[in-house]
Design an enzyme around this catalytic site. Structure first.
Site, PDB file in Angstrom:
ATOM      1  N   ASP A 182      -9.585   4.754  -2.917  1.00  0.00           N
ATOM      2  CA  ASP A 182      -8.457   5.337  -3.647  1.00  0.00           C
ATOM      3  C   ASP A 182      -8.993   6.017  -4.907  1.00  0.00           C
ATOM      4  O   ASP A 182     -10.202   6.081  -5.131  1.00  0.00           O
ATOM      5  CB  ASP A 182      -7.390   4.274  -3.951  1.00  0.00           C
ATOM      6  CG  ASP A 182      -7.863   3.242  -4.974  1.00  0.00           C
ATOM      7  OD1 ASP A 182      -9.047   3.309  -5.405  1.00  0.00           O
ATOM      8  OD2 ASP A 182      -7.060   2.374  -5.352  1.00  0.00           O
ATOM      9  N   TYR A 228      -6.801   6.641   4.142  1.00  0.00           N
ATOM     10  CA  TYR A 228      -6.995   5.644   3.085  1.00  0.00           C
ATOM     11  C   TYR A 228      -6.130   4.396   3.336  1.00  0.00           C
ATOM     12  O   TYR A 228      -6.622   3.256   3.282  1.00  0.00           O
ATOM     13  CB  TYR A 228      -6.665   6.227   1.690  1.00  0.00           C
ATOM     14  CG  TYR A 228      -6.385   5.099   0.735  1.00  0.00           C
ATOM     15  CD1 TYR A 228      -7.436   4.305   0.260  1.00  0.00           C
ATOM     16  CD2 TYR A 228      -5.078   4.733   0.402  1.00  0.00           C
ATOM     17  CE1 TYR A 228      -7.194   3.197  -0.535  1.00  0.00           C
ATOM     18  CE2 TYR A 228      -4.828   3.635  -0.391  1.00  0.00           C
ATOM     19  CZ  TYR A 228      -5.888   2.872  -0.857  1.00  0.00           C
ATOM     20  OH  TYR A 228      -5.637   1.771  -1.616  1.00  0.00           O
ATOM     21  N   GLU A 257       0.822  -1.211   0.000  1.00  0.00           N
ATOM     22  CA  GLU A 257       0.000   0.000   0.000  1.00  0.00           C
ATOM     23  C   GLU A 257       0.860   1.267   0.000  1.00  0.00           C
ATOM     24  O   GLU A 257       0.550   2.230  -0.682  1.00  0.00           O
ATOM     25  CB  GLU A 257      -0.949   0.012   1.206  1.00  0.00           C
ATOM     26  CG  GLU A 257      -2.157  -0.888   1.035  1.00  0.00           C
ATOM     27  CD  GLU A 257      -3.010  -0.516  -0.177  1.00  0.00           C
ATOM     28  OE1 GLU A 257      -3.079   0.680  -0.525  1.00  0.00           O
ATOM     29  OE2 GLU A 257      -3.584  -1.415  -0.794  1.00  0.00           O
TER      30      GLU A 257
END
Ligand code: SF4
Length: 370
Positions: free
Chosen positions: A144, A126, A43
């Site tokens: 996203d 996020y 990520e």
């Protein structure tokens, strides 16, 4: 047209999405056992990085740093060197800080819950949501840019996605879907839909949820989301000196913080509009480092871009008289290093390009004779 508002509509949407995702899911290296450390690294790496490039770096990173302990115990130089080329180096520094904290506070066990994940350095709303959903299958919405684009179209949102109201609406829509299946699969399925089908130019003919899409029904899918005006381009011109003496080369470490904080580079500075890069460089070296240098030859002009900046770097090979220990300002640090060792120092992309133009890997001898 099927409505997404009702509970039955949400279930039908998720069912179609997951059936499609099971067929097209890319075999990404962190999709397997969804180990939290691997999901976290993926990520962070995929922020501002294309998938193919991210996967390449991810594999190399996991080989070099197979667990949280190996990250925590590494020197910052090694972390930044493994990150070199990905840019946005604060991500790597934050990873390093977070790994040290996890070792110190929980014996290397990655935090289990959203709020603890969110508290790690470099982990925003996020990223924490994506890790909680993908690694732990928790019902946390992770939105996203791909997911935003999908729902800007499905819900026909006609304001730019930078608007907080748009983001809040989409986040709540995604949250409302997560009880209809595995959050891990729903979140990844939505991301995959945005990455493979609902792209800048949407491929609606291949879309598993086209029956739910308002923008498609209205014929405005390509106009959603509306674009926000681009930031002004900033052009910068710089001069850098490659000072070689007795087989060693002078590099300096940038002070901590900022875009390239902690990375190494060749000494130099900005060139004012209409000014000579050669004169600017010689003056910079004299004023800022105390070194008297003369320019031997121009090596290259390299260009590189980051965010809205367009940078041109003029690189020169320089002869040096006398001084061996330059006195850089502030917290910048100078160092003469062997040419053969230069690859172990992390450089910003523009300065790395200068090194590549010199071809020292292949022709180190010619430089070391200088
Ligand atoms: S129908 Fe087209 S615009 Fe709508 S979600 Fe699918 S790909 Fe995107």
């Amino acid at each position: 047209m099927q409505p997404l508002r009702t509970a039955a509509g949400k279930r039908a949407f998720v069912e179609k999405l997951l059936r499609w995702f099971a067929l097209v899911m890319r075999p990404l290296p962190w999709r397997g056992n969804y180990e939290p450390y691997a999901v976290w690294i993926s990520e962070i790496m995929l922020q501002q990085t294309r998938m193919e490039r991210g996967v390449e770096y991810f594999k190399a990173w996991m080989h070099r740093f197979p667990d949280i302990r190996s990250v925590a115990e590494a020197r910052e130089e090694a972390i930044l060197a493994a990150w070199e080329g990905l840019g946005y180096y604060s991500r790597a520094r934050n990873l390093h800080a977070a790994a040290k904290r996890i070792m110190a506070e929980s014996h290397g066990i990655f935090p289990r819950f959203f709020k603890d994940i969110r508290a790690l350095p470099g982990v925003g709303e996020y990223t924490a949501g994506a890790i909680a959903a993908i690694a732990f299958d928790d019902p946390v919405p992770a939105v996203d840019t791909n997911v935003m684009r999908v729902f800007a179209r499905v819900c026909d949102i006609d304001i730019p996605l930078s608007d907080k109201a748009a983001k809040a609406y989409i986040t709540e829509t995604v949250r409302s879907l997560l009880s209809s299946g595995s959050p891990r699969l729903i979140i990844q399925g939505l991301m995959e839909l945005g990455a493979l089908v609902c792209r800048g130019i949407p491929n609606c003919g291949q879309c598993p949820v086209d029956a739910f899409c308002t923008a498609r029904r209205l014929g405005v899918a390509s106009a959603r989301p509306p674009k926000k005006p681009k930031g002004a381009i900033v052009r910068l011109e710089m001069a850098a000196g490659i000072l070689v003496r007795k087989g060693r080369i002078l590099i300096r470490k940038r002070r901590p913080g900022g875009l390239w904080g902690g990375l190494w580079e060749f000494p130099g500075g900005n060139v004012g509009p209409g000014k000579s890069p050669e004169k600017a460089l010689v003056r910079y070296l004299a004023d800022e480092t105390g070194i008297t240098a003369t320019i031997r030859e121009k090596i290259a002009i390299v260009r590189h871009s980051y965010t809205t900046n367009r940078v041109v770097v003029h690189g020169y090979l320089c002869d040096v008289a006398g001084v061996l220990l330059p006195s850089f300002r502030d917290e910048e640090r100078g160092k003469w290093v062997r040419i053969a060792e230069i690859d172990s120092y992390p450089f910003p992309a523009g300065h790395r390009k200068l090194l590549e133009r010199l071809g020292w890997k292949e022709g180190g001898e010619s430089a070391s004779r200088r």
